[in-house]
Design a protein around this motif. Structure first.
Motif, PDB file in Angstrom:
ATOM      1  N   GLN A   1       0.841  -1.198   0.000  1.00 41.83           N
ATOM      2  CA  GLN A   1       0.000   0.000   0.000  1.00 41.83           C
ATOM      3  C   GLN A   1       0.881   1.256   0.000  1.00 41.83           C
ATOM      4  OE1 GLN A   1      -3.621   0.346   0.095  1.00 41.83           O
ATOM      5  NE2 GLN A   1      -2.928   2.393  -0.464  1.00 41.83           N
ATOM      6  N   LEU A   2       1.953   1.228   0.785  1.00 42.15           N
ATOM      7  CA  LEU A   2       2.891   2.346   0.807  1.00 42.15           C
ATOM      8  C   LEU A   2       3.533   2.541  -0.563  1.00 42.15           C
ATOM      9  CD1 LEU A   2       4.688   1.683   4.234  1.00 42.15           C
ATOM     10  CD2 LEU A   2       2.783   3.248   3.777  1.00 42.15           C
ATOM     11  N   LEU A   3       3.829   1.427  -1.236  1.00 44.64           N
ATOM     12  CA  LEU A   3       4.420   1.499  -2.576  1.00 44.64           C
ATOM     13  C   LEU A   3       3.437   2.118  -3.556  1.00 44.64           C
ATOM     14  CD1 LEU A   3       6.731   0.825  -4.514  1.00 44.64           C
ATOM     15  CD2 LEU A   3       5.706  -1.451  -4.811  1.00 44.64           C
ATOM     16  N   TYR A   4       2.192   1.679  -3.498  1.00 44.49           N
ATOM     17  CA  TYR A   4       1.159   2.254  -4.371  1.00 44.49           C
ATOM     18  C   TYR A   4       1.021   3.756  -4.128  1.00 44.49           C
ATOM     19  CZ  TYR A   4      -3.462   3.729  -5.888  1.00 44.49           C
ATOM     20  OH  TYR A   4      -4.483   4.437  -6.445  1.00 44.49           O
ATOM     21  N   ASP A   5       0.933   4.147  -2.857  1.00 43.14           N
ATOM     22  CA  ASP A   5       0.761   5.568  -2.526  1.00 43.14           C
ATOM     23  C   ASP A   5       1.931   6.401  -3.046  1.00 43.14           C
ATOM     24  OD1 ASP A   5      -1.598   4.952  -1.236  1.00 43.14           O
ATOM     25  OD2 ASP A   5      -0.699   4.874   0.757  1.00 43.14           O
ATOM     26  N   LEU A   6       3.137   5.859  -2.918  1.00 45.43           N
ATOM     27  CA  LEU A   6       4.321   6.589  -3.370  1.00 45.43           C
ATOM     28  C   LEU A   6       4.355   6.687  -4.896  1.00 45.43           C
ATOM     29  CD1 LEU A   6       6.811   8.066  -2.419  1.00 45.43           C
ATOM     30  CD2 LEU A   6       8.029   5.887  -2.306  1.00 45.43           C
ATOM     31  N   CYS A   7       3.992   5.609  -5.571  1.00 44.24           N
ATOM     32  CA  CYS A   7       3.944   5.626  -7.042  1.00 44.24           C
ATOM     33  C   CYS A   7       2.903   6.615  -7.541  1.00 44.24           C
ATOM     34  CB  CYS A   7       3.627   4.229  -7.574  1.00 44.24           C
ATOM     35  SG  CYS A   7       4.963   3.026  -7.408  1.00 44.24           S
ATOM     36  N   LYS A   8       1.786   6.676  -6.845  1.00 39.37           N
ATOM     37  CA  LYS A   8       0.691   7.556  -7.259  1.00 39.37           C
ATOM     38  C   LYS A   8       1.119   9.019  -7.226  1.00 39.37           C
ATOM     39  CE  LYS A   8      -4.225   8.396  -6.410  1.00 39.37           C
ATOM     40  NZ  LYS A   8      -5.394   8.055  -5.542  1.00 39.37           N
ATOM     41  N   THR A   9       1.950   9.378  -6.246  1.00 37.82           N
ATOM     42  CA  THR A   9       2.398  10.768  -6.133  1.00 37.82           C
ATOM     43  C   THR A   9       3.650  11.054  -6.963  1.00 37.82           C
ATOM     44  OG1 THR A   9       3.717  10.238  -4.159  1.00 37.82           O
ATOM     45  CG2 THR A   9       1.441  10.968  -3.802  1.00 37.82           C
ATOM     46  N   THR A  10       4.304  10.002  -7.459  1.00 42.24           N
ATOM     47  CA  THR A  10       5.565  10.175  -8.184  1.00 42.24           C
ATOM     48  C   THR A  10       5.386  10.195  -9.699  1.00 42.24           C
ATOM     49  OG1 THR A  10       6.795   9.070  -6.404  1.00 42.24           O
ATOM     50  CG2 THR A  10       7.880   9.215  -8.547  1.00 42.24           C
ATOM     51  N   PHE A  11       4.481   9.338 -10.209  1.00 44.15           N
ATOM     52  CA  PHE A  11       4.373   9.147 -11.650  1.00 44.15           C
ATOM     53  C   PHE A  11       3.123   9.797 -12.234  1.00 44.15           C
ATOM     54  CE2 PHE A  11       6.566   5.177 -10.144  1.00 44.15           C
ATOM     55  CZ  PHE A  11       7.823   5.549 -10.575  1.00 44.15           C
TER      56      PHE A  11
END
Length: 319
Positions: A79-89
């Motif tokens: 979930q942390l990975l998804y959240d970080l990807c969502k704000t990065t890409f």
């Protein structure tokens, strides 16, 4: 006048007098009982209010502290990975000069991932199934496909897992305009990767089915064994064209940004590599040795690429 009374009568008279007096006191006591209970109830109520206030004050958490506590609640890593990807890409991926901070955050998070974080079980070489959770016996292991597990896909990025049996291969392929993060979750994998030489150097090929070849420089030729750091490739650097070969049963967590999309020019193309000496006559090498270069020829999707879709069984993602 002296009245002589019988001692018994005197005693009876005293008893009677005492009895009447006691009755009066008892009656008075009975009348006072409701008042006593009322006073006791008041005291009890005050005590209860006091104790409740004390208990609530001990349990009370200010809004600011409550918000911090909620934010500190440990979420699944995926979930942390998804959240970080969502704000990065974005649908266009990273900029040509991406900030190192989001890249560093993604790598640091991916570096902590193990098979259990995505619902997999590490496979040992003696139990070579290569799927993490598919119960297949050793006799059929050589016929088993690479298993693709889709975690999440959107316009901006893809999160997925590849589970490899021993000796299985994903042939040399590219990632046009894409940035890819790869984390080996368990096992060992050989990676061979290239980047195109710029400006492009193209030659006509005499090989059947390969009308032309293009010069590329070797970016990686190594074995990755878990636990190890996250590998990154960029649109023009870091080994954008790579080939995976499973040394042991292994699994790789990939984040691709943006995802493959043929209608936007992001088609997965497969290649075969030839030694530099095969077509090297007349080609100039600006730096490095011949062994660091190869000619790549585009090919159709290999017939022996054996891959199937599996079901992701790790922690769910709240989108």
């Amino acid at each position: 006048l002296i009245i002589r009374s019988n001692p018994v009568q005197i005693i009876r008279h005293q008893i009677c007098s005492d009895s009447c007096e006691n009755k009066g006191k008892k009656e008075e006591s009975r009348q006072n009982i409701p008042k006593m209970f009322s006073e006791i109830q008041k005291v009890t109520d005050k005590a209860m209010v006091f104790l409740q206030k004390k208990a609530l004050s001990a349990l009370y958490i200010p809004k600011q502290k409550l918000h911090m506590a909620m934010n500190n609640t440990t979420a699944p890593k995926v979930q942390l990975l998804y959240d970080l990807c969502k704000t990065t890409f974005t649908p266009s991926g990273l900029s040509s000069s991406p900030s190192p901070q989001p890249i560093h955050k993604l790598c640091s998070l991916l570096d902590t991932f193990g098979p259990a974080d995505v619902g997999l079980k590490e496979e040992s070489p003696d139990d070579d199934r290569g799927h993490g959770f598919f119960g297949l016996n050793r006799v059929t292991r050589w016929a088993q496909p690479i298993t693709y597990l889709d975690i999440h896909e959107c316009d901006s990025f893809t999160m997925c897992i590849f589970c490899f049996p021993t000796s299985s291969v994903i042939p040399l392929h590219d990632h046009p305009g894409m940035t890819v993060f790869s984390k080996v979750l368990y096992g060992s994998m050989h990676v061979k990767a290239y980047d195109w030489v710029e400006p492009s150097c193209i030659k006509e090929s005499q090989e059947p089915g390969c009308p032309q070849v293009r010069l590329a420089r070797l970016a990686a030729d190594k074995v990755l064994t878990a636990p190890c750091g996250t590998s990154i490739l960029y649109p023009k650097t870091g080994g954008n064209l790579h080939c995976f070969t499973a040394v042991t049963p292994c699994a790789v967590l990939d984040v691709l940004a943006p995802p493959y999309r043929e209608d936007l020019g992001r088609k997965c193309t497969y290649y075969v590599d030839y030694p530099y000496s095969a077509f090297g006559n007349g080609a100039q090498i600006s730096n490095g040795k011949e062994e660091e270069y190869a000619w790549l020829a585009e090919i159709e999707t290999p017939d022996d690429l054996y891959m199937r879709s599996g079901v992701y069984v790790g922690p769910s993602i709240r989108v």
